[in-house]
Structure formats: C-alpha cells, structure tokens
Design an enzyme around this catalytic site. Structure first.
Site, PDB file in Angstrom:
ATOM      1  N   LYS A  27     172.079 135.557  78.479  1.00 10.33           N
ATOM      2  CA  LYS A  27     171.433 137.136  78.789  1.00 10.33           C
ATOM      3  C   LYS A  27     172.293 138.164  78.098  1.00 10.33           C
ATOM      4  O   LYS A  27     171.663 138.972  77.673  1.00 10.33           O
ATOM      5  CB  LYS A  27     171.255 137.120  80.127  1.00 10.33           C
ATOM      6  N   ASN A  28     173.523 137.969  78.240  1.00  7.21           N
ATOM      7  CA  ASN A  28     174.464 139.223  77.677  1.00  7.21           C
ATOM      8  C   ASN A  28     174.442 139.363  76.172  1.00  7.21           C
ATOM      9  O   ASN A  28     175.005 140.489  75.525  1.00  7.21           O
ATOM     10  CB  ASN A  28     175.715 139.069  78.291  1.00  7.21           C
ATOM     11  N   CYS A 121     178.284 149.833  91.127  1.00  5.47           N
ATOM     12  CA  CYS A 121     177.558 148.719  91.537  1.00  5.47           C
ATOM     13  C   CYS A 121     178.696 147.739  92.328  1.00  5.47           C
ATOM     14  O   CYS A 121     179.660 148.182  92.529  1.00  5.47           O
ATOM     15  CB  CYS A 121     176.938 147.970  90.264  1.00  5.47           C
ATOM     16  N   ARG A 126     182.115 151.347  87.315  1.00  9.69           N
ATOM     17  CA  ARG A 126     181.459 151.066  86.090  1.00  9.69           C
ATOM     18  C   ARG A 126     181.059 152.609  85.158  1.00  9.69           C
ATOM     19  O   ARG A 126     180.020 152.894  85.004  1.00  9.69           O
ATOM     20  CB  ARG A 126     180.496 150.117  86.102  1.00  9.69           C
ATOM     21  N   PRO A 127     181.892 153.280  84.876  1.00 12.21           N
ATOM     22  CA  PRO A 127     181.584 154.698  84.241  1.00 12.21           C
ATOM     23  C   PRO A 127     181.096 154.543  82.891  1.00 12.21           C
ATOM     24  O   PRO A 127     181.130 153.352  82.431  1.00 12.21           O
ATOM     25  CB  PRO A 127     182.821 155.444  84.206  1.00 12.21           C
ATOM     26  N   ASP A 129     181.996 157.135  80.560  1.00  9.64           N
ATOM     27  CA  ASP A 129     182.552 158.282  79.923  1.00  9.64           C
ATOM     28  C   ASP A 129     183.014 157.879  78.327  1.00  9.64           C
ATOM     29  O   ASP A 129     182.729 158.716  77.488  1.00  9.64           O
ATOM     30  CB  ASP A 129     183.858 158.291  80.447  1.00  9.64           C
ATOM     31  N   LEU A 130     183.032 156.587  77.969  1.00  3.08           N
ATOM     32  CA  LEU A 130     183.400 156.305  76.583  1.00  3.08           C
ATOM     33  C   LEU A 130     182.062 156.452  75.806  1.00  3.08           C
ATOM     34  O   LEU A 130     182.384 156.783  74.556  1.00  3.08           O
ATOM     35  CB  LEU A 130     184.017 154.824  76.481  1.00  3.08           C
ATOM     36  N   ASP A 318     183.869 137.240  84.294  1.00  4.27           N
ATOM     37  CA  ASP A 318     182.566 136.582  84.578  1.00  4.27           C
ATOM     38  C   ASP A 318     182.679 135.224  84.969  1.00  4.27           C
ATOM     39  O   ASP A 318     181.864 134.463  85.901  1.00  4.27           O
ATOM     40  CB  ASP A 318     181.412 136.758  83.600  1.00  4.27           C
ATOM     41  N   ILE A 340     189.762 143.671  84.734  1.00  2.00           N
ATOM     42  CA  ILE A 340     188.501 144.297  84.222  1.00  2.00           C
ATOM     43  C   ILE A 340     187.922 145.341  85.579  1.00  2.00           C
ATOM     44  O   ILE A 340     187.721 146.528  84.904  1.00  2.00           O
ATOM     45  CB  ILE A 340     187.684 143.525  83.715  1.00  2.00           C
ATOM     46  N   ARG A 414     168.986 136.954  88.502  1.00  2.00           N
ATOM     47  CA  ARG A 414     169.006 137.887  87.438  1.00  2.00           C
ATOM     48  C   ARG A 414     169.737 137.375  86.081  1.00  2.00           C
ATOM     49  O   ARG A 414     169.549 137.773  84.934  1.00  2.00           O
ATOM     50  CB  ARG A 414     170.069 139.192  87.817  1.00  2.00           C
TER      51      ARG A 414
HETATM   52  C1  EPZ Z   1     179.839 143.553  79.985  1.00  2.00           C
HETATM   53  O1  EPZ Z   1     179.387 144.731  80.900  1.00  2.00           O
HETATM   54  C2  EPZ Z   1     178.784 142.373  80.703  1.00  2.00           C
HETATM   55  N1  EPZ Z   1     177.502 142.762  80.988  1.00  2.00           N
HETATM   56  C3  EPZ Z   1     179.503 141.947  82.123  1.00  2.00           C
HETATM   57  O2  EPZ Z   1     178.855 140.992  82.572  1.00  2.00           O
HETATM   58  C4  EPZ Z   1     180.985 141.678  81.790  1.00  2.00           C
HETATM   59  O3  EPZ Z   1     181.749 141.597  83.012  1.00  2.00           O
HETATM   60  C5  EPZ Z   1     181.555 142.809  81.032  1.00  2.00           C
HETATM   61  O4  EPZ Z   1     180.959 143.130  79.725  1.00  2.00           O
HETATM   62  C6  EPZ Z   1     183.066 142.543  80.642  1.00  2.00           C
HETATM   63  O5  EPZ Z   1     183.087 141.107  79.860  1.00  2.00           O
HETATM   64  C7  EPZ Z   1     176.558 142.662  79.953  1.00  2.00           C
HETATM   65  O6  EPZ Z   1     177.037 142.436  78.587  1.00  2.00           O
HETATM   66  C8  EPZ Z   1     175.317 142.931  80.086  1.00  2.00           C
HETATM   67  P1  EPZ Z   1     182.504 146.844  79.734  1.00  2.00           P
HETATM   68  P2  EPZ Z   1     179.983 146.163  80.207  1.00  2.00           P
HETATM   69  O7  EPZ Z   1     182.020 148.116  79.301  1.00  2.00           O
HETATM   70  O8  EPZ Z   1     179.654 146.104  78.816  1.00  2.00           O
HETATM   71  C9  EPZ Z   1     185.160 150.164  81.968  1.00  2.00           C
HETATM   72  C10 EPZ Z   1     177.741 140.026  84.254  1.00  2.00           C
HETATM   73  O9  EPZ Z   1     177.928 139.363  85.345  1.00  2.00           O
HETATM   74  N2  EPZ Z   1     184.443 151.246  81.211  1.00  2.00           N
HETATM   75  O10 EPZ Z   1     183.229 145.909  78.774  1.00  2.00           O
HETATM   76  O11 EPZ Z   1     179.362 146.968  81.181  1.00  2.00           O
HETATM   77  C11 EPZ Z   1     184.416 149.361  82.941  1.00  2.00           C
HETATM   78  O12 EPZ Z   1     184.154 150.232  84.087  1.00  2.00           O
HETATM   79  C12 EPZ Z   1     178.135 141.141  83.915  1.00  2.00           C
HETATM   80  O13 EPZ Z   1     176.687 139.381  83.445  1.00  2.00           O
HETATM   81  C13 EPZ Z   1     185.054 152.486  81.344  1.00  2.00           C
HETATM   82  O14 EPZ Z   1     185.898 153.073  82.028  1.00  2.00           O
HETATM   83  O15 EPZ Z   1     181.556 146.027  80.552  1.00  2.00           O
HETATM   84  C14 EPZ Z   1     185.268 148.154  83.138  1.00  2.00           C
HETATM   85  O16 EPZ Z   1     186.271 148.226  83.913  1.00  2.00           O
HETATM   86  C15 EPZ Z   1     178.686 141.919  85.167  1.00  2.00           C
HETATM   87  N3  EPZ Z   1     184.049 153.527  80.686  1.00  2.00           N
HETATM   88  C16 EPZ Z   1     185.740 148.080  81.571  1.00  2.00           C
HETATM   89  O17 EPZ Z   1     185.560 149.329  80.890  1.00  2.00           O
HETATM   90  C17 EPZ Z   1     183.023 153.273  79.812  1.00  2.00           C
HETATM   91  O18 EPZ Z   1     182.399 154.154  79.319  1.00  2.00           O
HETATM   92  C18 EPZ Z   1     184.899 146.953  80.724  1.00  2.00           C
HETATM   93  O19 EPZ Z   1     183.668 147.260  80.904  1.00  2.00           O
HETATM   94  C19 EPZ Z   1     182.808 151.855  79.713  1.00  2.00           C
HETATM   95  C20 EPZ Z   1     183.445 150.846  80.425  1.00  2.00           C
END
Ligand code: EPZ
Length: 436
Positions: A27-28, A121, A126-127, A129-130, A318, A340, A414
């Site tokens: 799905k991801n 969530c 999960r901000p 900002d980046l 995950d 994470i 989901r």
């Molecule tokens: C993806 O989420 C996956 N979701 C998540 O899977 C997975 O846990 C995660 O990557 C890490 O592997 C999808 O692909 C749909 P990140 P993503 O941006 O992209 C912080 C599942 O169960 N961050 O890599 O949203 C963030 O808060 C889900 O299928 C910022 O601070 O994750 C986190 O601590 C849950 N600012 C870290 O980075 C930002 O602007 C990594 O998040 C963006 C992210």
C-alpha cells in the site's frame, strides 16, 4: 465496518498453523504511484493493487479532484488528465496522512494546491514542516489560514532547487521527487529516505519519461520536463515488505510450516537478520521465505535481541509492534528503541493485558522480559491502535490461551486485505463480527 471486531481463538502456545500465504502489493508504494498519476497526460493502469481501505480512500480523494477511476480485481485505472480542482478534500485528507503526497504533483502541475493542516495521529504528531520549507525553496508562497495551507508557485511554475531534509522523510522524499518532475530546471534532494517504495515509484516515472537519478540513495536529482505518458505501460505494485515481515513473525511464533510467497526477502534484510540471530530457522529464496518443522509447541528456544528502529535499510518502525510481540516469547530481556515516532508503544497495553511483562522506560524505549505465557482475560478486549499494531495484536491473540476480541479492525483493513481469510486458510480460528 468502522467498528468491526475479530474474535480469535488462541492457540495457547501450539504452533498449529500450516500452509502458504502470498504477499499482496505494498500500500505504501501504490498510494504514491496513485498520487503520481496527476503528472500524466494519459490514463495510468496500476496492477497488483491491494484491496485496502487506504487505497479506496486515495481513489475517493482523486475522484473529488476530478479523476476518473476504475478499480477491479487488484487493477486500478486512473485518468487524471481532466482534474478540475487542486483543492484536496478536507475530510478525506485529514483521515489519511498519505494524502499529503498529492501536494507535490498537484502543485507542480497546477501551480497551486490547497490542503488541510494534518492533525496528529495515534503514532505521533507527524508534522509537515519539511514539505513546506522545500516548497518555499522551489519558489512557492505558503499561506496558512483557517487550518488550511494554500501554496502557490510564483509565476505558476515551481523552480528547481537544492533541498536538504533535516530528517530522512519517506513522504517528503517522494513528494518533492514528484514535484521536481514538472518543475523548471534541476531539483536536488539531499539526505533522502532510501525506502524501496521510493525506488519503485521513481523507476516507473522514469519509464514514462521522467528524469530522476539516485532514488534509493541519499541524493536524488530530478530534471524537470513535460507531462509524463504511460503509453499503456502499467505500474506493477511491489510486494509489501511490512506484510512479509509480519507473516514471518507470525510463522515463527504460531506455525509449524509456513511458506510466504510472492515477496521480496531482500527488502526485509534487517528483520531476517534479527530473527535469525534470535534463532528462527528459515529458508530464503528469491521471492519466498519458508519456515519448516518449526516445532508444534512454542518453547523457550528463541533468544532475546535488542532492536532499534531505523530508516531503511535499518529495522522498520512498521515492524516494531510485531517484533515486540515476538520478543515477549524469547528467553531473557530485550530493549526496543523507537527512533522514528514518539507514540508507538501504546499497543503494548494489549500485550500486558494478555500477561506480557513489559516496562516502559520512556516514550521511546521499552524493556521486555521474555517467556510470557499469554492468556486472554474474560471481559477484556484488545484494541487495534494502528494498522501495524493491529496485526501484532492479532498475532498476540493467536499466541494466547483462550478467546480474544480485537476491536477497531478498521485500522487493520486500512493496510491488509482480508487478513482473517488468509489466516483462516492457515488454520487459525478467526472470525469478523460486523458492527454497522
Ligand atoms: C511513511 O510515512 C509510511 N507511510 C509510514 O507507514 C512509515 O511508518 C514511515 O514512512 C516511516 O517508515 C506511508 O508510506 C504512507 P516520514 P511518512 O515522513 O512518509 C518526521 C504505516 O503503518 N517528519 O518518513 O509520513 C515524522 O514525524 C505507516 O503504513 C517531520 O518531522 O513518514 C517522523 O517522525 C505509518 N517533518 C519522521 O519524520 C516532516 O515534514 C519520519 O516520517 C515530515 C516528517
């Protein structure tokens, strides 16, 4: 549907599951490929698409933007050529964090995107900002008003830029990679996430005319160009590595013989490595993993290992919940460090209810005392806090003695298609109770 429950008859430590399970598409990966259809001047066909709630939600979000979609038997066809708005539906977007990846292709194609400020969530804040910082670097103006962002590319077009991500972000890397495809000039992304789902989408976009270099490494370069064309070339969804790892852990704990097929073991090397270190015997093929003669009773032969979640290729967050469930059954003590997310240990309440001995050291670190004999408690039900924790809770319920009720199966739906059917085929006694 939202409140469905699973009723699971536990195996009480007997490894009686047997058979074969084939892994569905990730799905991801497919959610991002679906978002990428906005970059195309023709219809895109996606195959091996899992029939999950998040995929249905992404279909709905795209339909609200004006896309024409058909979803039949694991094939989704998306015609995003005549989108009539780039305002993402507020309710749908807020119910699925992955919707934020649409902002890149929409902004890049239409020069403007409006989307809601995502809420926190269950697994953390999960901000985004980046993403915002990166769009500004590409020449966009960002206005935050009434819980929505309006982002407008100056002159109607994003400009290539050099972007350094302070944190490796999967969604950020994918979104900005897609934004770069229709931007003017060259975009360079540094400190990128390196997950295989990113590579899978980049390879497909390249086969349709994009110029993306370096996906799967920490630096990605994109030369912007015109709309992409699939010319009938389908996106084939890669196998879900998290589903693969979850079934592997389930097999180690609950099955005597289990063959996991249509998977890519190379994508879960860190998990395989840890499980082998813990004493799980398995045969690894190019596209299968097999556990054979694993014994008929859960014994204390598995050893404890310490785990630290990490960006790919490290141990995936995950798979943390299924791994913690595994470690409740090993000899000795293990420490699990979640690097994470700050809120991903809530599901340990379920394990504790069943009798596991787990100490929360701090919001990101737990200590697990192994060899727990799990037992369901009459009148106590278990919660699926998120989809990955949901699968882990199903494993724990199967391990336990007695019958368990797992609530909020919607979370499991989901990300996993027909989990109860696939487990039943292995010999598990699991039924869904629908609550309308
Ligand atoms: C993806 O989420 C996956 N979701 C998540 O899977 C997975 O846990 C995660 O990557 C890490 O592997 C999808 O692909 C749909 P990140 P993503 O941006 O992209 C912080 C599942 O169960 N961050 O890599 O949203 C963030 O808060 C889900 O299928 C910022 O601070 O994750 C986190 O601590 C849950 N600012 C870290 O980075 C930002 O602007 C990594 O998040 C963006 C992210």
């Amino acid at each position: 549907m939202k409140n469905d429950t699973f009723i699971i008859e536990g195996l009480g430590g007997k490894k009686t599951l047997n058979g074969e399970v084939s892994i569905n598409g990730a799905k991801n990966a497919v959610l991002k490929a679906m978002a990428a259809t906005v970059l195309f001047s023709d219809t895109v066909k996606l195959e091996n698409v899992p029939d999950t709630e998040d995929v249905k939600k992404m279909n709905s979000i795209l339909e609200k933007l004006g896309a024409k979609i058909s979803h039949l038997d694991h094939t989704v066809t998306i015609d995003s050529t005549k989108l009539n708005t780039s305002d993402i539906d507020v309710d749908l977007a807020q119910s699925m964090r992955a919707s934020v990846v649409l902002t890149g292709p929409l902004l890049s194609r239409f020069g403007k995107v409006v989307f809601p400020v995502p809420g926190g969530c269950v697994i953390g804040t999960r901000p985004i900002d980046l993403f915002i910082e990166a769009y500004k670097k590409m020449g966009a103006e960002v206005v935050q008003d009434n819980d929505a962002y309006t982002i407008t590319a100056k002159g109607g077009k994003l400009k290539g830029a050099e972007i350094f991500f302070n944190i490796q972000t999967v969604g950020g890397t994918e979104t900005l990679m897609m934004a770069g495809v229709l931007a003017e000039g060259k975009t360079v992304l540094k400190n990128c996430a390196m997950e295989p789902e990113i590579v899978s989408v980049a390879e497909y976009l390249n086969s349709c005319g994009a110029q993306i270099k370096g996906a799967g490494t920490s630096t990605i370069e994109i030369i912007g160009g015109g709309l992409l064309q699939s010319k009938g070339n389908s996106y084939i969804t890669m196998p879900d590595r998290i589903e693969t790892g979850s079934f592997l852990i389930l097999g180690a704990l609950c099955a005597n013989n289990l063959k996991i097929t249509k998977c890519n073991p190379a994508h879960i090397e860190s998990t395989i490595h840890l499980l082998k270190e813990a004493g799980v015997d398995m045969t690894i093929g190019k596209d299968f993993i097999e556990i054979k003669n694993n014994g008929v009773v859960l014994n204390s032969s598995f050893k404890s290992v310490n785990v630290r979640t990490h960006e790919y290729p490290g141990f995936p967050t995950d798979l943390q919940a299924p791994m913690v469930t595994f470690l409740s059954q090993t000899t000795g003590e293990s420490i699990v460090l979640e690097t994470i997310y700050e809120g991903r240990f809530k599901f340990t309440d379920n394990l504790k209810k069943l009798g596991a001995d787990i100490t929360i050291m701090n919001p990101r670190e737990i200590l697990i005392h192994g060899n727990a004999e799990l037992k369901s408690v009459t009148g106590e039900s278990l919660e699926s806090y998120d989809l990955r924790a949901g699968f882990a809770t199903v494993i724990a319920a199967l391990l336990a003695k007695g019958t368990s009720v797992v609530n909020n199966v919607y979370y499991i739906d989901r990300g996993y298609e027909n989990l109860e059917g696939r487990l039943s085929a292995l010999g598990a006694k699991i039924v869904r109770k629908s609550v309308c």
